[in-house]
Design a protein around this motif. Sequence first.
Motif, PDB file in Angstrom:
ATOM      1  N   THR A 194      -8.039   0.043   8.552  1.00 16.47           N
ATOM      2  CA  THR A 194      -8.617   0.285   9.882  1.00 16.47           C
ATOM      3  C   THR A 194      -7.988   1.531  10.491  1.00 16.47           C
ATOM      4  OG1 THR A 194      -8.671  -2.106  10.091  1.00 16.47           O
ATOM      5  CG2 THR A 194      -9.110  -0.861  12.090  1.00 16.47           C
ATOM      6  N   LYS A 195      -6.670   1.667  10.303  1.00 20.09           N
ATOM      7  CA  LYS A 195      -5.980   2.814  10.905  1.00 20.09           C
ATOM      8  C   LYS A 195      -6.423   4.127  10.266  1.00 20.09           C
ATOM      9  CE  LYS A 195      -1.457   4.470  12.278  1.00 20.09           C
ATOM     10  NZ  LYS A 195      -0.014   4.330  12.202  1.00 20.09           N
ATOM     11  N   HIS A 196      -6.762   4.063   8.957  1.00 20.52           N
ATOM     12  CA  HIS A 196      -7.177   5.296   8.280  1.00 20.52           C
ATOM     13  C   HIS A 196      -8.689   5.367   8.140  1.00 20.52           C
ATOM     14  CE1 HIS A 196      -2.944   5.079   7.423  1.00 20.52           C
ATOM     15  NE2 HIS A 196      -2.989   6.362   7.206  1.00 20.52           N
ATOM     16  N   LEU A 251       3.804   7.048   7.677  1.00 19.30           N
ATOM     17  CA  LEU A 251       3.551   5.850   6.884  1.00 19.30           C
ATOM     18  C   LEU A 251       3.180   4.685   7.798  1.00 19.30           C
ATOM     19  CD1 LEU A 251       5.488   7.619   5.042  1.00 19.30           C
ATOM     20  CD2 LEU A 251       6.090   5.480   3.946  1.00 19.30           C
ATOM     21  N   PHE A 252       2.306   3.824   7.306  1.00 18.20           N
ATOM     22  CA  PHE A 252       2.011   2.573   8.013  1.00 18.20           C
ATOM     23  C   PHE A 252       3.275   1.728   7.869  1.00 18.20           C
ATOM     24  CE2 PHE A 252       0.407  -1.708   8.436  1.00 18.20           C
ATOM     25  CZ  PHE A 252      -0.580  -1.598   9.407  1.00 18.20           C
ATOM     26  N   ASN A 301      -5.204   2.771  -5.090  1.00 18.42           N
ATOM     27  CA  ASN A 301      -4.915   4.150  -4.636  1.00 18.42           C
ATOM     28  C   ASN A 301      -3.940   4.208  -3.465  1.00 18.42           C
ATOM     29  OD1 ASN A 301      -6.671   5.364  -6.475  1.00 18.42           O
ATOM     30  ND2 ASN A 301      -8.386   4.801  -5.153  1.00 18.42           N
ATOM     31  N   THR A 302      -3.135   3.178  -3.286  1.00 18.17           N
ATOM     32  CA  THR A 302      -2.176   3.159  -2.175  1.00 18.17           C
ATOM     33  C   THR A 302      -0.771   3.002  -2.745  1.00 18.17           C
ATOM     34  OG1 THR A 302      -3.884   2.000  -0.952  1.00 18.17           O
ATOM     35  CG2 THR A 302      -1.719   2.086   0.061  1.00 18.17           C
ATOM     36  N   ARG A 303       0.167   3.733  -2.145  1.00 18.43           N
ATOM     37  CA  ARG A 303       1.548   3.681  -2.638  1.00 18.43           C
ATOM     38  C   ARG A 303       2.414   2.971  -1.602  1.00 18.43           C
ATOM     39  NH1 ARG A 303       1.646   9.948  -2.931  1.00 18.43           N
ATOM     40  NH2 ARG A 303       0.817   9.430  -0.891  1.00 18.43           N
ATOM     41  N   ASP A 352       2.504   5.640   1.184  1.00 20.68           N
ATOM     42  CA  ASP A 352       1.570   5.488   2.304  1.00 20.68           C
ATOM     43  C   ASP A 352       1.964   4.352   3.246  1.00 20.68           C
ATOM     44  OD1 ASP A 352      -0.384   7.360   1.067  1.00 20.68           O
ATOM     45  OD2 ASP A 352      -0.489   5.775  -0.442  1.00 20.68           O
ATOM     46  N   ILE A 353       2.601   3.338   2.688  1.00 21.12           N
ATOM     47  CA  ILE A 353       2.960   2.158   3.488  1.00 21.12           C
ATOM     48  C   ILE A 353       4.445   1.865   3.262  1.00 21.12           C
ATOM     49  CG2 ILE A 353       2.594  -0.345   3.767  1.00 21.12           C
ATOM     50  CD1 ILE A 353      -0.289   0.027   2.875  1.00 21.12           C
TER      51      ILE A 353
END
Length: 404
Positions: free
Chosen positions: A402-404, A317-318, A188-190, A269-270
């Motif tokens: 951790t950040k989210h 974004l991370f 679930n991460t883009r 997201d990243i």
Amino acid sequence: MQTLLGKHIILGVTGGIAAYKCAELVRRLRDEGAEVRVVMTQSATEFVTPLTFQALSGHPVHTDLLDTEAEAAMGHIELARWADGILIAPATANMIGKLAQGIANDLLSTLCLATEAPIAVAPAMNHIMWSDNATQDNIATLKNRHIYIFGPAFGTQACGETGEGRMLETHELIEKLDSLFSHESLSNTRVLITAGPTYEAIDPVRFIGNRSSGRMGFAIAQAAIEAGAKVTLIAGPVNLQTPHKVERIDVESAHQMYQAVMSQVAEHDIFIATAAVADYSPIETHDQKLKKSEEMLSIHLHRNPDILAEVAAMNKLFSVGFAAETEHLQDNARKKLKSKQLDMIAANQVANMENPDEDTGFNSEYNALDVYWPEGYIQLEKARKTELARKLIELIAEHYKTKH
Ligand code: CTP
């Protein structure tokens, strides 16, 4: 349950009475957001018609390895690559035996050999067949090969007897399939990645470039896919194959890379910036090839936008940067981490160009990375770029969560 959303699932149906339960399974998988393609063995079609599964899955059912029409629509290798996972339910003792032996004499068994996706089997058979030594040996072989075995359950059987051999219920199969994907650290991460060099044109035949091969970025894209992410890779001019399932956008100059990244930022997201982006480009690009005339030639350059710094400044974004350094690795990396407001930076000493195989960095197969984040630091020792990429992706996933 979120992890089945958007997943490509091949449901392999073999010839057992439990095949009728799989009509419901297709519906439930689709309810979870999965895209399902059904492959049936010949004997499965004796229990349920392909038309039933076609109607429920919304796709033609594949039954034959040598069906030219089906192959023209989606060939078996393409189908094997399309899959994020294969679930064989019900799995007969015969199909389990074929998988254990590596036999590929029908479409489903061939797909299982041709895929790199995880495979799960849900056995369904008479309890004496299930406990037979041959079946148990075959199951042990499959487990050794990391094929997942879902069930079977204990209970009354279609033959009227009671014992272990019933196929798991639909909701149990869905839960198990879901957990098969949920261990993925970036599901679930883009992830948006830049890779390779940029070429800054001087005239139609000349450019200012650099020695980046793009290998590290491509290895990171592959590792992110393995971790369950959706990946977009923006690549400068490189000579590399696109990893399976990665969406690739090719660019040439720093400016084109900047525009491609900005058009994608909202969907991700990243951000992992591995590209060796030219810091400067010629103010003027000549339309015609420059002719030599004077003794001296000056080319005036201006600064390119710093893609990574701009993305990080958005604070959405991370953001992970790379730093290739020839000296003062730690100091320079920490300075860049701070000045560009990054969440993480991976720094490496650039390679010795005369002996790239022995070395690390730009053109080498190998690399070693010092990874810094605001509160810490870790050294990832020299390894193949593919292996190092997996470690880096796990580290990024951990910090991102951790950040989210
Ligand atoms: N980067 C970027 N856009 C640029 C320049 C760099 O996105 N125009 C990214 C690179 O992809 C990499 C990081 O920034 O992740 C490198 O930082 P940078 O300070 O540009 O490194 P160098 O080019 O090595 O800088 P310097 O020459 O100042 O050491």
